[in-house]
Design a protein around this motif. Structure first.
Motif, PDB file in Angstrom:
ATOM      1  N   VAL A 157      20.001 -57.349 -35.837  1.00 22.79           N
ATOM      2  CA  VAL A 157      20.384 -57.157 -34.363  1.00 22.79           C
ATOM      3  C   VAL A 157      19.447 -57.334 -33.449  1.00 22.79           C
ATOM      4  N   ARG A 158      18.629 -56.720 -33.386  1.00 25.04           N
ATOM      5  CA  ARG A 158      17.953 -56.674 -32.887  1.00 25.04           C
ATOM      6  C   ARG A 158      16.929 -58.089 -31.686  1.00 25.04           C
ATOM      7  N   MET A 159      16.977 -58.718 -33.259  1.00 24.45           N
ATOM      8  CA  MET A 159      16.558 -60.569 -32.276  1.00 24.45           C
ATOM      9  C   MET A 159      18.215 -60.608 -31.662  1.00 24.45           C
ATOM     10  N   LEU A 160      19.008 -60.505 -32.148  1.00 21.11           N
ATOM     11  CA  LEU A 160      19.849 -60.924 -31.521  1.00 21.11           C
ATOM     12  C   LEU A 160      20.271 -60.427 -29.653  1.00 21.11           C
ATOM     13  N   CYS A 161      20.350 -59.077 -29.649  1.00 16.34           N
ATOM     14  CA  CYS A 161      19.974 -58.831 -28.393  1.00 16.34           C
ATOM     15  C   CYS A 161      18.793 -59.083 -28.278  1.00 16.34           C
ATOM     16  N   ALA A 162      18.062 -59.790 -28.185  1.00 18.77           N
ATOM     17  CA  ALA A 162      16.818 -60.112 -27.127  1.00 18.77           C
ATOM     18  C   ALA A 162      17.320 -61.953 -27.546  1.00 18.77           C
ATOM     19  N   GLY A 163      17.970 -62.257 -27.537  1.00 17.58           N
ATOM     20  CA  GLY A 163      19.010 -63.213 -27.272  1.00 17.58           C
ATOM     21  C   GLY A 163      18.574 -64.697 -28.806  1.00 17.58           C
ATOM     22  N   LEU A 164      17.779 -64.044 -29.501  1.00 20.14           N
ATOM     23  CA  LEU A 164      17.433 -65.218 -30.543  1.00 20.14           C
ATOM     24  C   LEU A 164      18.232 -64.498 -31.740  1.00 20.14           C
ATOM     25  N   VAL A 165      18.490 -66.056 -32.573  1.00 21.77           N
ATOM     26  CA  VAL A 165      18.824 -66.226 -33.577  1.00 21.77           C
ATOM     27  C   VAL A 165      17.934 -67.351 -34.384  1.00 21.77           C
ATOM     28  N   HIS A 166      17.378 -66.254 -35.805  1.00 18.33           N
ATOM     29  CA  HIS A 166      16.293 -66.781 -36.441  1.00 18.33           C
ATOM     30  C   HIS A 166      16.320 -68.483 -36.741  1.00 18.33           C
ATOM     31  N   GLY A 167      17.434 -68.273 -37.831  1.00 18.11           N
ATOM     32  CA  GLY A 167      18.001 -69.754 -37.814  1.00 18.11           C
ATOM     33  C   GLY A 167      17.663 -70.605 -38.915  1.00 18.11           C
ATOM     34  N   ASP A 168      16.942 -69.990 -39.381  1.00 18.51           N
ATOM     35  CA  ASP A 168      16.125 -70.201 -40.711  1.00 18.51           C
ATOM     36  C   ASP A 168      15.659 -69.224 -42.217  1.00 18.51           C
ATOM     37  N   ASP A 191      18.775 -70.392 -29.150  1.00 21.51           N
ATOM     38  CA  ASP A 191      18.835 -69.146 -27.687  1.00 21.51           C
ATOM     39  C   ASP A 191      20.650 -68.910 -28.781  1.00 21.51           C
ATOM     40  N   ALA A 192      21.021 -67.864 -28.931  1.00 25.76           N
ATOM     41  CA  ALA A 192      22.201 -67.263 -28.995  1.00 25.76           C
ATOM     42  C   ALA A 192      23.520 -68.047 -28.247  1.00 25.76           C
ATOM     43  N   ALA A 193      23.085 -67.433 -26.982  1.00 30.48           N
ATOM     44  CA  ALA A 193      23.694 -67.748 -25.922  1.00 30.48           C
ATOM     45  C   ALA A 193      23.947 -69.662 -25.113  1.00 30.48           C
ATOM     46  N   GLY A 194      22.533 -69.985 -25.790  1.00 32.04           N
ATOM     47  CA  GLY A 194      23.495 -71.494 -25.425  1.00 32.04           C
ATOM     48  C   GLY A 194      23.496 -72.276 -26.652  1.00 32.04           C
ATOM     49  N   ASN A 195      23.404 -71.670 -27.607  1.00 31.49           N
ATOM     50  CA  ASN A 195      23.738 -72.979 -29.002  1.00 31.49           C
ATOM     51  C   ASN A 195      24.558 -72.797 -29.737  1.00 31.49           C
ATOM     52  N   ASN A 196      25.639 -74.553 -28.773  1.00 36.36           N
ATOM     53  CA  ASN A 196      26.727 -74.102 -30.016  1.00 36.36           C
ATOM     54  C   ASN A 196      26.561 -73.803 -31.499  1.00 36.36           C
ATOM     55  N   SER A 197      25.590 -73.515 -31.831  1.00 32.25           N
ATOM     56  CA  SER A 197      24.686 -73.456 -33.387  1.00 32.25           C
ATOM     57  C   SER A 197      25.149 -71.655 -34.144  1.00 32.25           C
ATOM     58  N   ALA A 198      24.816 -71.502 -33.256  1.00 36.14           N
ATOM     59  CA  ALA A 198      24.470 -69.628 -33.154  1.00 36.14           C
ATOM     60  C   ALA A 198      25.399 -69.229 -33.702  1.00 36.14           C
ATOM     61  N   PRO A 199      26.277 -69.419 -33.496  1.00 37.11           N
ATOM     62  CA  PRO A 199      27.122 -67.882 -34.393  1.00 37.11           C
ATOM     63  C   PRO A 199      27.672 -68.842 -36.453  1.00 37.11           C
ATOM     64  N   MET A 200      27.023 -69.877 -36.219  1.00 35.26           N
ATOM     65  CA  MET A 200      26.754 -70.084 -37.742  1.00 35.26           C
ATOM     66  C   MET A 200      25.354 -69.632 -38.237  1.00 35.26           C
ATOM     67  N   LEU A 201      24.145 -70.327 -37.329  1.00 30.51           N
ATOM     68  CA  LEU A 201      23.138 -70.181 -37.470  1.00 30.51           C
ATOM     69  C   LEU A 201      23.294 -68.714 -38.275  1.00 30.51           C
ATOM     70  N   LEU A 202      23.682 -67.595 -37.590  1.00 23.66           N
ATOM     71  CA  LEU A 202      23.058 -66.174 -37.576  1.00 23.66           C
ATOM     72  C   LEU A 202      24.294 -65.676 -38.926  1.00 23.66           C
ATOM     73  N   VAL A 203      25.020 -66.839 -39.263  1.00 25.46           N
ATOM     74  CA  VAL A 203      25.817 -66.200 -40.093  1.00 25.46           C
ATOM     75  C   VAL A 203      25.223 -66.447 -41.076  1.00 25.46           C
ATOM     76  N   ARG A 204      25.057 -67.569 -41.027  1.00 23.68           N
ATOM     77  CA  ARG A 204      24.187 -68.292 -42.877  1.00 23.68           C
ATOM     78  C   ARG A 204      22.581 -67.604 -43.314  1.00 23.68           C
ATOM     79  N   ASP A 205      21.940 -66.710 -42.104  1.00 19.44           N
ATOM     80  CA  ASP A 205      21.038 -65.948 -42.111  1.00 19.44           C
ATOM     81  C   ASP A 205      21.319 -64.594 -42.847  1.00 19.44           C
ATOM     82  N   VAL A 206      22.091 -64.625 -42.971  1.00 19.35           N
ATOM     83  CA  VAL A 206      22.547 -62.594 -43.255  1.00 19.35           C
ATOM     84  C   VAL A 206      23.176 -62.665 -44.155  1.00 19.35           C
ATOM     85  N   ASP A 207      23.978 -64.268 -44.461  1.00 16.60           N
ATOM     86  CA  ASP A 207      24.439 -64.226 -45.807  1.00 16.60           C
ATOM     87  C   ASP A 207      23.286 -64.699 -46.494  1.00 16.60           C
TER      88      ASP A 207
END
Length: 286
Positions: A157-168, A191-207
């Motif tokens: 959550v803190r990463m996403l609030c800072a605008g980033l998704v780990h991705g891996d 970049d969470a706001a500028g990357n179309n894959s960000a939602p998928m990558l975020l969910v995959r990280d958490v899953d």
């Protein structure tokens, strides 16, 4: 041990006093334990583009901004200069992410500089003069699994609030020191706001985290933090201290089929009228 060629300039400049051992060799980089004064640190030596086995760079680079318009144009056109700049942007992405996330109170290794493709950062230790193990090497009680899972979710959550998704993010990209989990390996952070894959990558990280910790605490397998976190972020309601439920209810509002068909019919009629006007204009010109 013998000083690797890529680390010799840092020895010559006094940034490193001794190369103690090689810690690991991965798809992106080789990591060494080095001594800097009285401290042991990590030196992460990124591999050249031709030697890397990570093949999804384009997906992860979307949304990263060049420092000026000339570089941005060159990168977009994939000129030789642009490819060089793209490589530089890829190599500096991890150090940029580490500084950004450390400022956001995310548990990541503290960076100490980046020189010629070598990232100097904290060595995450086990508190007994050894290197902290990967999360995947640690057996957990159900209580400890829930605690560590909660802490990882807080950092996500803190990463996403800072605008980033780990991705891996996985059990292989988290170390466990005496104080708990530490997230590592961020060259592919998006970049969470500028990357179309960000939602998928975020969910995959958490899953991925849910699946790992669920081995020790099966109740976690029934949670859905990833979609909940992204929904709050997309709605502008996510904050570092947001209270999460672990459940996600998708929008199930019924679609008004008749209204939708009416919109489609209107669009079709407008397109037909536009084509008729264009034909009339052509006939008048003739």
């Amino acid at each position: 041990m013998k000083v690797p060629k890529r680390l010799q300039p840092l020895i010559d400049d006094g940034l490193i006093d001794e190369v103690v051992s090689q810690l690991m060799s991965g798809k992106e980089a080789q990591v060494y334990v080095v001594r800097c004064g009285d401290e042991l640190r990590c030196a992460k030596v990124f591999k050249e583009a031709s030697q890397r086995s990570f093949k999804q760079a384009v997906q992860y680079q979307e949304g990263r901004k060049a420092r000026n318009t000339r570089r941005a144009r060159a990168m977009a056109k994939k000129t030789r200069y642009g490819q060089k700049e793209q490589e530089a942007a890829w190599l500096t992405s991890e150090v940029d992410a580490l500084y950004r996330l450390a400022a956001a109170d995310v548990r990541v290794p503290r960076p100490h500089g980046f020189v010629d493709g070598v990232l100097l950062m904290d060595l995450i230790s086990d508190g007994e003069d050894g290197v902290a193990p990967q999360l995947g090497e640690v057996a957990l009680s159900p209580e400890k699994a829930r605690e560590y899972h909660d802490r990882i979710i807080t950092d996500v959550v803190r990463m996403l609030c800072a605008g980033l998704v780990h991705g891996d993010l996985s059990e292989f990209n988290v170390l466990v020191d005496q104080d708990g989990p530490v997230i590592i390996d961020l060259p592919q952070a998006v970049d969470a706001a500028g990357n179309n894959s960000a939602p998928m990558l975020l969910v995959r990280d958490v899953d991925n985290m849910r699946a790992w910790f669920g081995r020790f605490e099966p109740a976690l397998l029934n949670t859905d933090y990833g979609k909940e976190i992204w929904a709050l972020y997309e709605a502008g309601e996510l904050h570092p201290d947001s209270r999460l439920t672990g459940h996600f209810e998708p929008d199930t509002l019924d679609v008004d089929v008749m209204e939708l068909m009416a919109v489609i019919d209107d669009a079709r009629e407008e397109a037909e009228e536009r084509r008729e006007r264009e034909r009339d204009d052509l006939e008048e010109d003739d």
